[in-house]
Design a protein around this motif. Sequence first.
Motif, PDB file in Angstrom:
ATOM      1  N   THR A 158      -1.651   9.572   1.398  1.00  0.00           N
ATOM      2  CA  THR A 158      -2.920  10.300   1.339  1.00  0.00           C
ATOM      3  C   THR A 158      -3.992   9.609   2.175  1.00  0.00           C
ATOM      4  OG1 THR A 158      -3.582   9.067  -0.637  1.00  0.00           O
ATOM      5  CG2 THR A 158      -2.420  11.152  -0.973  1.00  0.00           C
ATOM      6  N   GLU A 159      -4.984  10.394   2.540  1.00  0.00           N
ATOM      7  CA  GLU A 159      -6.156   9.912   3.256  1.00  0.00           C
ATOM      8  C   GLU A 159      -5.766   9.101   4.487  1.00  0.00           C
ATOM      9  OE1 GLU A 159      -8.443   7.942   0.271  1.00  0.00           O
ATOM     10  OE2 GLU A 159      -9.019   9.826  -0.727  1.00  0.00           O
ATOM     11  N   GLU A 160      -6.169   7.830   4.532  1.00  0.00           N
ATOM     12  CA  GLU A 160      -5.938   7.029   5.739  1.00  0.00           C
ATOM     13  C   GLU A 160      -4.754   6.084   5.615  1.00  0.00           C
ATOM     14  OE1 GLU A 160      -7.438   7.717   8.451  1.00  0.00           O
ATOM     15  OE2 GLU A 160      -8.701   9.193   7.446  1.00  0.00           O
ATOM     16  N   ASN A 161      -3.888   6.349   4.642  1.00  0.00           N
ATOM     17  CA  ASN A 161      -2.724   5.484   4.454  1.00  0.00           C
ATOM     18  C   ASN A 161      -1.517   5.977   5.240  1.00  0.00           C
ATOM     19  OD1 ASN A 161      -3.971   3.669   2.673  1.00  0.00           O
ATOM     20  ND2 ASN A 161      -3.595   5.033   0.941  1.00  0.00           N
ATOM     21  N   SER A 162      -0.652   5.043   5.584  1.00  0.00           N
ATOM     22  CA  SER A 162       0.574   5.385   6.309  1.00  0.00           C
ATOM     23  C   SER A 162       1.733   5.656   5.358  1.00  0.00           C
ATOM     24  CB  SER A 162       0.956   4.234   7.238  1.00  0.00           C
ATOM     25  OG  SER A 162       1.358   3.093   6.484  1.00  0.00           O
ATOM     26  N   GLY A 163       1.672   5.047   4.170  1.00  0.00           N
ATOM     27  CA  GLY A 163       2.804   5.108   3.243  1.00  0.00           C
ATOM     28  C   GLY A 163       3.559   3.801   3.165  1.00  0.00           C
ATOM     29  N   CYS A 164       3.191   2.832   4.013  1.00  0.00           N
ATOM     30  CA  CYS A 164       3.773   1.484   3.974  1.00  0.00           C
ATOM     31  C   CYS A 164       2.758   0.553   3.334  1.00  0.00           C
ATOM     32  CB  CYS A 164       4.129   0.998   5.372  1.00  0.00           C
ATOM     33  SG  CYS A 164       4.705  -0.728   5.421  1.00  0.00           S
ATOM     34  N   GLY A 165       3.027   0.119   2.111  1.00  0.00           N
ATOM     35  CA  GLY A 165       2.079  -0.721   1.406  1.00  0.00           C
ATOM     36  C   GLY A 165       1.802  -2.040   2.091  1.00  0.00           C
ATOM     37  N   ALA A 166       2.814  -2.608   2.765  1.00  0.00           N
ATOM     38  CA  ALA A 166       2.644  -3.894   3.432  1.00  0.00           C
ATOM     39  C   ALA A 166       1.679  -3.796   4.607  1.00  0.00           C
ATOM     40  CB  ALA A 166       3.997  -4.417   3.921  1.00  0.00           C
ATOM     41  N   ILE A 167       1.504  -2.581   5.144  1.00  0.00           N
ATOM     42  CA  ILE A 167       0.529  -2.345   6.209  1.00  0.00           C
ATOM     43  C   ILE A 167      -0.767  -1.779   5.639  1.00  0.00           C
ATOM     44  CG2 ILE A 167       0.024  -0.909   8.234  1.00  0.00           C
ATOM     45  CD1 ILE A 167       2.890  -1.281   9.124  1.00  0.00           C
ATOM     46  N   ASP A 168      -0.666  -0.780   4.754  1.00  0.00           N
ATOM     47  CA  ASP A 168      -1.869  -0.152   4.210  1.00  0.00           C
ATOM     48  C   ASP A 168      -2.738  -1.137   3.445  1.00  0.00           C
ATOM     49  OD1 ASP A 168      -1.086   2.297   5.234  1.00  0.00           O
ATOM     50  OD2 ASP A 168      -0.129   2.952   3.375  1.00  0.00           O
ATOM     51  N   LYS A 169      -2.111  -2.053   2.736  1.00  0.00           N
ATOM     52  CA  LYS A 169      -2.850  -3.007   1.915  1.00  0.00           C
ATOM     53  C   LYS A 169      -3.006  -4.358   2.610  1.00  0.00           C
ATOM     54  CE  LYS A 169      -1.363  -0.884  -2.453  1.00  0.00           C
ATOM     55  NZ  LYS A 169      -2.701  -0.452  -2.886  1.00  0.00           N
ATOM     56  N   ALA A 170      -2.903  -4.376   3.923  1.00  0.00           N
ATOM     57  CA  ALA A 170      -2.952  -5.636   4.664  1.00  0.00           C
ATOM     58  C   ALA A 170      -4.203  -6.468   4.368  1.00  0.00           C
ATOM     59  CB  ALA A 170      -2.830  -5.373   6.165  1.00  0.00           C
ATOM     60  N   PRO A 171      -5.405  -5.871   4.247  1.00  0.00           N
ATOM     61  CA  PRO A 171      -6.573  -6.708   3.924  1.00  0.00           C
ATOM     62  C   PRO A 171      -6.416  -7.434   2.593  1.00  0.00           C
ATOM     63  CG  PRO A 171      -7.270  -4.562   4.732  1.00  0.00           C
ATOM     64  CD  PRO A 171      -5.791  -4.465   4.494  1.00  0.00           C
ATOM     65  N   ILE A 172      -5.838  -6.752   1.600  1.00  0.00           N
ATOM     66  CA  ILE A 172      -5.614  -7.372   0.292  1.00  0.00           C
ATOM     67  C   ILE A 172      -4.521  -8.419   0.395  1.00  0.00           C
ATOM     68  CG2 ILE A 172      -4.970  -6.946  -2.111  1.00  0.00           C
ATOM     69  CD1 ILE A 172      -6.004  -4.093  -1.750  1.00  0.00           C
ATOM     70  N   VAL A 173      -3.483  -8.123   1.178  1.00  0.00           N
ATOM     71  CA  VAL A 173      -2.390  -9.088   1.362  1.00  0.00           C
ATOM     72  C   VAL A 173      -2.932 -10.397   1.934  1.00  0.00           C
ATOM     73  CG1 VAL A 173      -0.257  -9.574   2.616  1.00  0.00           C
ATOM     74  CG2 VAL A 173      -0.628  -7.295   1.643  1.00  0.00           C
ATOM     75  N   VAL A 174      -3.813 -10.294   2.930  1.00  0.00           N
ATOM     76  CA  VAL A 174      -4.379 -11.497   3.557  1.00  0.00           C
ATOM     77  C   VAL A 174      -5.154 -12.324   2.535  1.00  0.00           C
ATOM     78  CG1 VAL A 174      -6.022 -12.335   5.282  1.00  0.00           C
ATOM     79  CG2 VAL A 174      -4.447 -10.488   5.868  1.00  0.00           C
ATOM     80  N   THR A 175      -5.974 -11.662   1.721  1.00  0.00           N
ATOM     81  CA  THR A 175      -6.752 -12.407   0.731  1.00  0.00           C
ATOM     82  C   THR A 175      -5.874 -12.909  -0.410  1.00  0.00           C
ATOM     83  OG1 THR A 175      -7.380 -10.329  -0.368  1.00  0.00           O
ATOM     84  CG2 THR A 175      -8.885 -11.200   1.292  1.00  0.00           C
ATOM     85  N   ASN A 176      -4.826 -12.156  -0.749  1.00  0.00           N
ATOM     86  CA  ASN A 176      -3.920 -12.603  -1.814  1.00  0.00           C
ATOM     87  C   ASN A 176      -3.095 -13.813  -1.397  1.00  0.00           C
ATOM     88  OD1 ASN A 176      -4.690 -10.882  -3.837  1.00  0.00           O
ATOM     89  ND2 ASN A 176      -3.043  -9.403  -3.521  1.00  0.00           N
ATOM     90  N   ALA A 177      -2.910 -13.999  -0.100  1.00  0.00           N
ATOM     91  CA  ALA A 177      -2.208 -15.189   0.369  1.00  0.00           C
ATOM     92  C   ALA A 177      -2.947 -16.443  -0.075  1.00  0.00           C
ATOM     93  CB  ALA A 177      -2.067 -15.170   1.891  1.00  0.00           C
ATOM     94  N   VAL A 178      -4.278 -16.338  -0.169  1.00  0.00           N
ATOM     95  CA  VAL A 178      -5.091 -17.473  -0.611  1.00  0.00           C
ATOM     96  C   VAL A 178      -5.264 -17.455  -2.127  1.00  0.00           C
ATOM     97  CG1 VAL A 178      -7.318 -18.620  -0.368  1.00  0.00           C
ATOM     98  CG2 VAL A 178      -6.269 -17.492   1.600  1.00  0.00           C
ATOM     99  N   LYS A 179      -5.450 -16.268  -2.689  1.00  0.00           N
ATOM    100  CA  LYS A 179      -5.598 -16.143  -4.143  1.00  0.00           C
ATOM    101  C   LYS A 179      -4.408 -16.760  -4.871  1.00  0.00           C
ATOM    102  CE  LYS A 179      -6.198 -12.634  -7.774  1.00  0.00           C
ATOM    103  NZ  LYS A 179      -6.400 -11.174  -8.039  1.00  0.00           N
ATOM    104  N   TYR A 180      -3.194 -16.548  -4.325  1.00  0.00           N
ATOM    105  CA  TYR A 180      -1.980 -17.055  -4.946  1.00  0.00           C
ATOM    106  C   TYR A 180      -1.403 -18.226  -4.153  1.00  0.00           C
ATOM    107  CZ  TYR A 180      -2.222 -12.715  -7.618  1.00  0.00           C
ATOM    108  OH  TYR A 180      -2.626 -11.689  -8.443  1.00  0.00           O
ATOM    109  N   ARG A 181      -2.278 -18.942  -3.487  1.00  0.00           N
ATOM    110  CA  ARG A 181      -1.855 -20.021  -2.592  1.00  0.00           C
ATOM    111  C   ARG A 181      -0.898 -20.999  -3.263  1.00  0.00           C
ATOM    112  NH1 ARG A 181      -5.805 -23.663   1.250  1.00  0.00           N
ATOM    113  NH2 ARG A 181      -4.305 -25.291   1.835  1.00  0.00           N
TER     114      ARG A 181
END
Length: 330
Positions: A158-181
């Motif tokens: 939907t909306e501006e998503n591709s359907g690939c969570g690893a790409i669509d949620k990339a900003p969260i993935v980047v910050t979670n790399a530190v959150k769960y460092r």
Amino acid sequence: MEQNKDEEFIVMHGEQGEKMPEVHVQRLADGLGFGEGQISHDDRVDEVEGETRQAVESLIESPRILVKVDVDKDGQRLDDDGCGDGRGVKRIFEGVTEKFKSLHRSKVFAGGAGMAAATLIGMGTTAGQSLRDTFSAAIHRLQDKEIGFGAHTDDHATEENSGCGAIDKAPIVVTNAVKYRDKIEGVMTGVLGVDDEGLDGIFDNFGAYGETVKEEDYKGKEVVGEIIDSGKIVKELTGKHLEMYIVLNDVEGYTVNQELVREVSGDQVQVFAVDVWRLKELAAELYEQPEEQALALKSMLVYTLAVAATLTKGDLPVYLASGVVQPVAA
């Protein structure tokens, strides 16, 4: 030799007597132990009968979990990749041209473009650059190095998503790399056997970059659109996420047979797949110096584990299939 419940050694043979690699399958952990996503093993235990779960686990613990990567018309192994999403394939496109046969390719979260972007972030070359531009830089680097790559969409994005969570949620993935460092580092060094040299710098780079992308108007659909425009294979997936396991595979030239998992379970269970050997291959082809290759691989592993933390609850059992008993480290 007496077999451990979580391990199996066997020599595989192809249909016409082709000798296959010896495969060792090991259950590394009952779960990563961290994550904030909706995909869960434990939440589905009551939905999936124990007999079905046991059939899937028996498959995962056997060499049948692997299938050889297909070859092109010249008999050469397909040199591109897809994502490790466990859902079924509905349609296949090469650019905008529809294809009618889904071939077995290597699998890494977010495809090669996502992994190449992870190396740029982890190695600190993205300062002042938007995440969207980082993905473009990754795509261009892959093209310049003549490295194949691919991606996927789904049939209900939907909306501006591709359907690939690893790409669509990339900003969260980047910050979670530190959150769960600490958790990610613990899995890398304690479970996967990766040495910690350079890891602090990689996490620091992810942290600094995460601060710059928090407010970005990022759209995953644009990233996959660029991959489509590049004429790459992009598969349209269908259905809900039903992943209950994660399978890491380090047997070069083989990938996880996700279709067989769906078949054995009657479409009740799926598995996430990551071909570790493909990560190593990407690191070697993207960078020339051994030190850079090692940092690139670690950056990809950080992003991979951060994807898992973003999409799952951290309770999916993790398995490793390898050709020999050795750590994941390069």
